[in-house]
Design an enzyme around this catalytic site. Sequence first.
Site, short mmCIF file in Angstrom:
data_model
loop_
_atom_site.label_atom_id
_atom_site.label_comp_id
_atom_site.label_asym_id
_atom_site.label_seq_id
_atom_site.Cartn_x
_atom_site.Cartn_y
_atom_site.Cartn_z
CG PHE A 75 37.16 56.47 19.18
CD1 PHE A 75 36.14 55.97 19.94
CD2 PHE A 75 36.87 56.89 17.89
CE1 PHE A 75 34.85 55.87 19.45
CE2 PHE A 75 35.60 56.81 17.37
CZ PHE A 75 34.57 56.29 18.15
CG ASP A 76 43.14 58.05 24.61
OD1 ASP A 76 43.93 58.98 24.38
OD2 ASP A 76 43.32 57.21 25.52
CE1 TYR A 77 41.85 54.25 18.22
CE2 TYR A 77 40.53 55.57 16.73
CZ TYR A 77 40.76 54.38 17.38
OH TYR A 77 39.91 53.31 17.20
CG ASP A 78 46.49 60.88 22.87
OD1 ASP A 78 45.51 61.41 22.37
OD2 ASP A 78 46.75 60.92 24.09
CE LYS A 95 47.35 55.79 22.46
NZ LYS A 95 46.45 56.35 23.50
#
Length: 824
Positions: A495-498, A524
């Site tokens: 989920f693009d939790y960079d 995030k």
Amino acid sequence: MKIITLVLGAITALLGLALFVGGIWLASLGGAWFYLIAGALLTVAGIGMARRAAYALWLAFLVLLYSLVWAFYEVGLDFWQLVPRLLVFIGIAMVFASLAPTLKTSSGQRALGGKASAAIAVICLVTLVGFIAGMFHPHPSVVADDDTSAAIIKSDAGQENGNDWPAWGRSTQGERFAQFEQINKDNVDQLEVAWTYRTGDLATGGAEYQVTPLKVDDTVYLCTPMSKVIALNATTGKEKWRFDPQPKITESVQGWKRCRGVGYTDLGPRKQTAFADSVVHSADDNDTAAQDDANTSDSQIDNALRASSAPSCRRRIIETTIDARLLALDADTGKLCTDFGDGGYVDLRKGLTPTPAASQEGTYNVTSAPLVADGVILVGGRLNDNLSIDEPSGVVRGFDAETGKLIWAWDAARKTSKPLPPGETYAPETPNFWGTAAYDPKLGLAYFPTGNQTPDFWTGNRHPYSNEYNDSIVAVDLQTGEERWHFRTANIDQFDYDVSSQPILYDLPREDGSTTPVLIQLTKRGEIFVLDRRNGKPVFPVEQRQVPTDGMPGMQIASTQPFSALSVGTTPLKETDMWGATPLDQLYCRIQFKQMRWEGPFTPLSDKKRTLIYPGYYGGFNWGGGAIDASTGTLIVNDIRMAQWGRFIKQEVAESTGLKPSTEGEYSTQTGTPWGVERSMFVSPLGVPCFKPPFGSMTAIDLTTGKTKWQVPMGTIEDAPVHGFVSGLHIPLGMPTMGGPLVTGGGLTFFHGTLDYYIRALDNDTGEELWRSRLPVGGQGAPMSYIGSDGRQYVVVVDGGATRTGSDENRGDYVIAYALPKAD
């Protein structure tokens, strides 16, 4: 009067009918029955009002009573949750009561006498006015126990940097703490603008001002979204010099122009100290001689220090540009340091594979401030998300601050950090690091957080080493790049939790009187991981919890995810958390929520229906990071609370329906994978978030106990456009935040990363707003503070416009310094 009751009755009946029909839909999905029942009663009440029948009044009162019981049962005394549940029904009861004398029973009697109806109408009106007045006051999620000042546990905190702000987070430890007390709780309300400077580089055409300036001696240094570097007099704001690297604007950069900060180094002390150390070590080889001629040894050291000539361009500003170059400037003149790299520049694209054909030109660039410490420049890089596989490597590199020579290169796909032989390239698709690193000079370790392998949402093509290092904190030896440890904050991130915020380094006091050197990493996901920075072991407990795994065929999905004992805004959403400005959009949001896939955090995406994503992929905590009052051990952080939804869609279907691909927009192709991804914010038709406020907050956490001291909403709806309409109302709902806070020894937290146009000062002990000042436009960087040569404390913000407005309106290029009035 007949026309009034007819129109009012019709409106009420239509509202009731809408609630009734929507309520049937919601109930069929397993949701609350309230709307169905209340809608039926209101429909009949509206018909009764149109007929001027007495029963209309009693039904209106019944609906109000029903809504009161239901609201307090669902949400208790949560002010913003009560607003859409009660206000409309209170208003209907008030109007019906005021018209009660005109309503008759079948026998011709009035429904209610004039005095009684007036009394009830006044009570309803007073209640409505009370609710409306309450909208203009903040409603903290956590109220401070008292206003007692936190105990000082480290009296010399922040003093190592003197009067300056020489690094992005003030120090390489990322504390964002300035020990200055000149501006304090007692006088902050007297702050005034000391000077204003305009860069001439407006934040338009995809540009965003997200910079935190530096201050060294009597000069402030900053960069613009177009990578121009500017030096200002710290006490007057007058420009000293500027440098324009004239970056190439590629397709990828066109809509993503940022420069969050620059680095600073003084090469002279490093060189001279190393030379002096060699003399000391030589003397130590013969202890007897050293004792017999100690004065001679001291004289040798003094002569060595005087004789050693500082290198050219000794004081340097280091910048990374939006077209992926690293450059060094003379801090005094703004001229290129030509002995650095190739004529002052280093090409960061060297060693990277080409941009994939399906992606945009020039996808690799740098937007964040470099870490510059102990003669090494540590940089990562930004990559396009979600457009294609085969994006270039996420390699993290260390360069010599004097020569620009590559010293080491860490990459998830390699077992060594030695630079590659000439002509070879780093493996594509490895997790990248796009924020700013932190450094512990005592341990000699640098710490940087990572993202994940692109694309973000399809995990079927993930490499084992990408899964091992996605969303991690990595500790390396700053001089060699060799890894010491890493800690993963997510397992196979879908989920693009960079992890993007700079780690905060702090020495945590323990009950036995000892201290533990910790690293505080905001994510995030809203999780706050506190690790022993010597070995990466959790200091606050971390639990692996089961999460849903029913993903698409071919997906790699982890069965557990790490959750920390410290977090902000991470409570899973439920139907009762759905919100709206009115009962109708709240009902809409409940229906949408019940129709989505949602089994808690990390519910996988599907092609069948939308999946709720919460915390959203903008945060939690984004690149702006947090701050710590290092004198009291209080962590202060701002967060974003915005839910999103996503679903997989075939690329050919997306193309046929007219969806436009982009890296950040509502559709991305994920070329090279079986699926594109469609995604958006979870909002009602009115453009209001579908979940309860606040949508952004400021939180203070006592790190010695882990207790949340206070949590307050940040920002009002005053300047926030909804479908192009700006209300202008100063209602502190708590809006999504950007940038980060500044904490000072005066007991204050400064912040300007809100959607409304203000800089604020909060009380560190209570979260109470003590001062605010109107800005020309919105802001999204982080304030900084210093003492000028005139002895005054300044607080400086760069103000270029609120985040992602989607237009070139309300943009700026302001640098504004605040200070107390000059003494007479």
